[in-house]
Design a protein around this motif. Structure first.
Motif, PDB file in Angstrom:
ATOM      1  N   ILE A 159     141.685 -23.163 103.005  1.00 57.97           N
ATOM      2  CA  ILE A 159     142.287 -21.932 103.523  1.00 57.97           C
ATOM      3  C   ILE A 159     141.172 -21.022 104.024  1.00 57.97           C
ATOM      4  N   THR A 160     141.244 -20.655 105.297  1.00 54.61           N
ATOM      5  CA  THR A 160     140.203 -19.800 105.883  1.00 54.61           C
ATOM      6  C   THR A 160     140.739 -18.450 106.348  1.00 54.61           C
ATOM      7  N   TYR A 161     142.060 -18.346 106.501  1.00 54.83           N
ATOM      8  CA  TYR A 161     142.657 -17.082 106.948  1.00 54.83           C
ATOM      9  C   TYR A 161     144.135 -17.128 106.626  1.00 54.83           C
TER      10      TYR A 161
ATOM     11  N   ILE B  73     152.014 -23.573  99.730  1.00 54.78           N
ATOM     12  CA  ILE B  73     150.781 -23.816 100.485  1.00 54.78           C
ATOM     13  C   ILE B  73     150.648 -25.291 100.852  1.00 54.78           C
ATOM     14  N   ALA B  74     150.995 -26.173  99.911  1.00 54.55           N
ATOM     15  CA  ALA B  74     150.782 -27.611 100.086  1.00 54.55           C
ATOM     16  C   ALA B  74     151.983 -28.322 100.703  1.00 54.55           C
TER      17      ALA B  74
ATOM     18  N   CYS C 248     155.695 -31.650  99.023  1.00 52.41           N
ATOM     19  CA  CYS C 248     154.311 -31.201  99.177  1.00 52.41           C
ATOM     20  C   CYS C 248     153.348 -32.351  98.916  1.00 52.41           C
ATOM     21  N   ARG C 249     152.085 -32.081  99.131  1.00 56.85           N
ATOM     22  CA  ARG C 249     151.069 -33.110  98.982  1.00 56.85           C
ATOM     23  C   ARG C 249     151.062 -33.674  97.564  1.00 56.85           C
ATOM     24  N   LEU C 250     150.625 -34.922  97.445  1.00 58.31           N
ATOM     25  CA  LEU C 250     150.667 -35.622  96.164  1.00 58.31           C
ATOM     26  C   LEU C 250     149.868 -34.876  95.100  1.00 58.31           C
ATOM     27  N   VAL C 251     148.681 -34.437  95.467  1.00 60.97           N
ATOM     28  CA  VAL C 251     147.836 -33.720  94.509  1.00 60.97           C
ATOM     29  C   VAL C 251     147.938 -32.227  94.812  1.00 60.97           C
TER      30      VAL C 251
ATOM     31  N   ILE D  49     153.274 -21.206 105.112  1.00 62.68           N
ATOM     32  CA  ILE D  49     152.154 -20.263 105.093  1.00 62.68           C
ATOM     33  C   ILE D  49     151.053 -20.750 106.036  1.00 62.68           C
ATOM     34  N   ASP D  50     150.743 -19.955 107.051  1.00 65.02           N
ATOM     35  CA  ASP D  50     149.601 -20.267 107.914  1.00 65.02           C
ATOM     36  C   ASP D  50     148.321 -20.101 107.104  1.00 65.02           C
ATOM     37  N   GLN D  51     147.371 -21.040 107.282  1.00 65.76           N
ATOM     38  CA  GLN D  51     146.193 -21.060 106.424  1.00 65.76           C
ATOM     39  C   GLN D  51     144.873 -21.021 107.188  1.00 65.76           C
TER      40      GLN D  51
END
Length: 630
Positions: free
Chosen positions: A190-192, A221-222, A126-129, A231-233
């Motif tokens: 995340i918008t949806y 998520i990341a 996943c992303r670093l942060v 997960i679609d975001q």
């Protein structure tokens, strides 16, 4: 000591401590079965009462991770037993872990499932942060700890989204809402994401505390693994996933797809619920087994299981039963009652018997669908009804097919193209029987649909994925081009579609290693002839298209992605001054002469089709349809 809780409205007429439930929540639960119903709560503001956490998350350390403090055990079916956990279980290679997950090994022990979930998610790239448990505790303290009572709305990305609570107790529902609010604060992009609440609710069953659950959902998520998503975001990503499922259902569930297309006004509206089937409608003991394999295999496994549900649904209904029925609601009720039709083990067995293409190939399809949506400006939440299934039943006019027949054909084509209404490009009744004019009118349009009506009143045709101008890239010789999305079909006397042979047997088409590139081979100049009886396939070579420019997506099902056992099974479309050919290898699915007057059809290896009409036929009418705004 103070406690953390939510002030939630009581369900009308319900028992003390009950929570509001949508109508039909008990659908699919027979008396005595003990299946966990799927309760829902709305997106109204949440009142959070905050005090010390000391007594809130009281965990019996001697028990296990995920001891179930958030679970209403009175409503759970067959709770997992506490059994001995082999010490080496989590060190097994990924392939063996996949096998164990598919066979339901995690289900024997709540402690085992909790430990496996946590370790698997910790291994997700996943992303670093990425926010972790410590960040959650800090943010939760800031959001909910300043005053004794604070009202917070759920995040905007959950607007109009239903949220199963999977037998969580009041403390569990509290935790679920708090985690979602913190996700909204820490992941503003995340918008949806309608599936997110279900995943959090399932994770809470096996989480040590809120913070651990938040950290695990944050890693999903990341996730930044290549060609993999959990997960679609955004609405765009969600719609692209729904379109991709529609494409896969079209290819892998042809009987179910044909049934749905013939009984539903909007096929996509039915398929847009595919994720809800898995993480909303399935009973808990099915949904958690789906989650077991999902953590190991990503979104591809969800497509497989939803396709298996669709196949099972087709086995349980007939066209007559569906006449006048809301098929979308009928499918939902079927999934909610799935235990009456198939066990979870048999469902997963059938799902993994469906041979899909590689994760990368599915990713390419999803990216193509995203691009099509973006090009039409469809990126924000809106009604799909306004832009899908673009056959105007009142105004559509063809000299060969009726509007209802064209709607079935349109339901066969890839989702990203069916966004656009049909556009008549060429017709022998208006443009004459000229192959040169055929090319002139069709060049610049990709894809196209070819329709042929014979003098015997038979109707057949082809969906052609590539621009006819591709034929010029072969130079002076004639070469095959196109992709595995091409297919041929019959309309009369019966409607039937014949796709690329590797759609049904993708295991025969292995992915090409990145380090290996195929060199072009010569293509036949003798395949085309003005005489329908002299069409030859003696030289089965294939001209390979040039690589895509950097920054351009490679087409879905491009033949250069695969190591094919035979080039003769990938001869999609070919054109020259002498005529056109569709499908090759051992014969030609369709061939037409330069006057577009005489044609020939026979079995070919590319589509594994029977003759599409009388083998040697005379053309009465020919039409080519393109796609507006493509």
């Amino acid at each position: 000591m103070l406690q953390v809780g939510l002030s939630l409205p009581r369900s009308p007429g319900g028992a003390d401590g009950g929570f509001p439930m949508d109508e039909g929540d008990n659908t699919g639960t027979r008396e005595g079965e003990g299946l966990c119903p799927t309760e829902m709560f709305g997106s109204s503001p949440v009142t959070v009462v905050i005090t010390s956490e000391a007594d809130t998350w009281d965990i019996d350390i001697s028990s296990c991770l995920g001891c179930g403090q958030f679970v209403d055990w009175d409503r759970m079916q067959d709770p997992e037993q506490q059994t001995h956990i082999p010490r080496d279980i989590l060190s097994k290679p990924p392939k063996e872990l996949k096998k164990l997950a598919r066979e339901g090994y995690w289900a024997v022990s709540r402690a085992l499932r909790a430990q496996v979930y946590h370790q698997l998610i910790q291994q997700v790239s996943c992303r670093l942060v990425t926010p972790d448990a410590l960040v959650y505790r800090d943010v939760a303290s800031q959001l909910f700890g300043k005053t004794s009572v604070t009202a917070y709305p759920l995040p905007e990305f959950l607007e109009d989204c239903s949220m199963p609570t999977y037998c969580l107790n009041p403390e569990g529902v509290t935790a679920l809402k708090k985690i979602l609010i913190c996700v909204g604060n820490l992941f503003p992009d995340i918008t949806y994401s309608p599936v997110l609440p279900s995943l959090v609710a399932l994770l809470l069953h096996y989480s040590e505390d809120e913070a651990q659950c938040f950290e695990n959902i944050s890693r999903l998520i990341a996730s930044n693994a290549p060609h993999t998503s959990y997960i679609d975001q955004s609405f765009l990503a969600h719609q692209a996933s729904c379109m991709t499922f529609g494409d896969l259902a079209n290819k892998h569930c042809p009987a179910a797809h044909k049934l749905i297309a013939s009984t539903s006004e909007n096929v996509f509206e039915v398929y847009s619920e595919w994720l809800s089937w898995l993480f909303h409608d399935l009973p808990f003991n099915y949904a958690i087994r789906v989650f077991d394999v999902y953590l190991l295999e990503g979104q591809k496994v969800l497509y497989r299981i939803a396709l298996a549900l669709l196949k099972q649904y087709r086995l349980s209904v007939t066209s007559a039963e569906l006449e006048g029925t809301d098929i979308k609601a009928d499918l939902q009720a079927f999934v909610q009652n799935i235990a009456e039709h198939v066990t979870v083990d048999k469902l997963l067995e059938r799902a993994f018997g469906i041979r899909l293409f590689s994760r990368k190939e599915i990713w390419l399809l999803q990216m193509a669908n995203r691009k099509a949506l973006m090009e039409r400006g469809i990126t924000m939440v809106q009604s799909r009804q306004s832009f899908h299934l673009a056959i105007d039943m009142q105004n559509f006019s063809s000299s060969i097919v009726m509007a209802q027949e064209m709607r079935i054909i349109w339901s066969w084509i890839p989702e990203r193209f069916s966004l656009s209404p049909p556009l008549l490009l060429f017709s022998t009744s208006e443009d004459g029987c000229s192959l040169q004019r055929f090319y002139t009118r069709c060049e610049g349009y990709e894809p196209t649909v070819l329709l042929i009506k014979t003098t015997e009143a038979e109707v057949c045709g082809a969906f052609l994925s590539s621009d006819w101008s591709e034929r010029k890239k072969s130079g002076a010789t004639s070469g095959f081009f196109g992709t595995g999305e091409c297919f041929v079909f019959t309309v009369r006397p019966e409607m039937e579609r014949y796709e690329w042979v590797f759609i049904k047997k993708p295991e025969l088409a292995k992915a090409v290693p990145r380090s290996r590139q195929r060199s072009p081979s010569p293509s036949p100049a003798s395949l085309l002839s003005s005489s329908p009886d002299s069409c030859s396939t003696s030289s089965n070579h294939l001209t390979v298209p040039t690589p895509q420019r950097k920054g351009h997506l490679s087409p879905f099902l491009a033949i250069r992605h695969f190591l094919l056992p035979s080039k003769t099974a990938s001869m999609f479309m070919c054109g020259s001054r002498e005529g056109i050919i569709i499908g090759g290898g051992g014969g030609q699915a369709l061939s037409l002469d330069a006057n577009l007057l005489w044609g020939h059809t026979e079995h070919c290896e590319t589509f594994d089709n029977p003759p599409l009409c009388q083998e040697n036929f005379k053309v009465q009418l020919l039409e080519v349809w393109g796609f507006q705004n493509v």
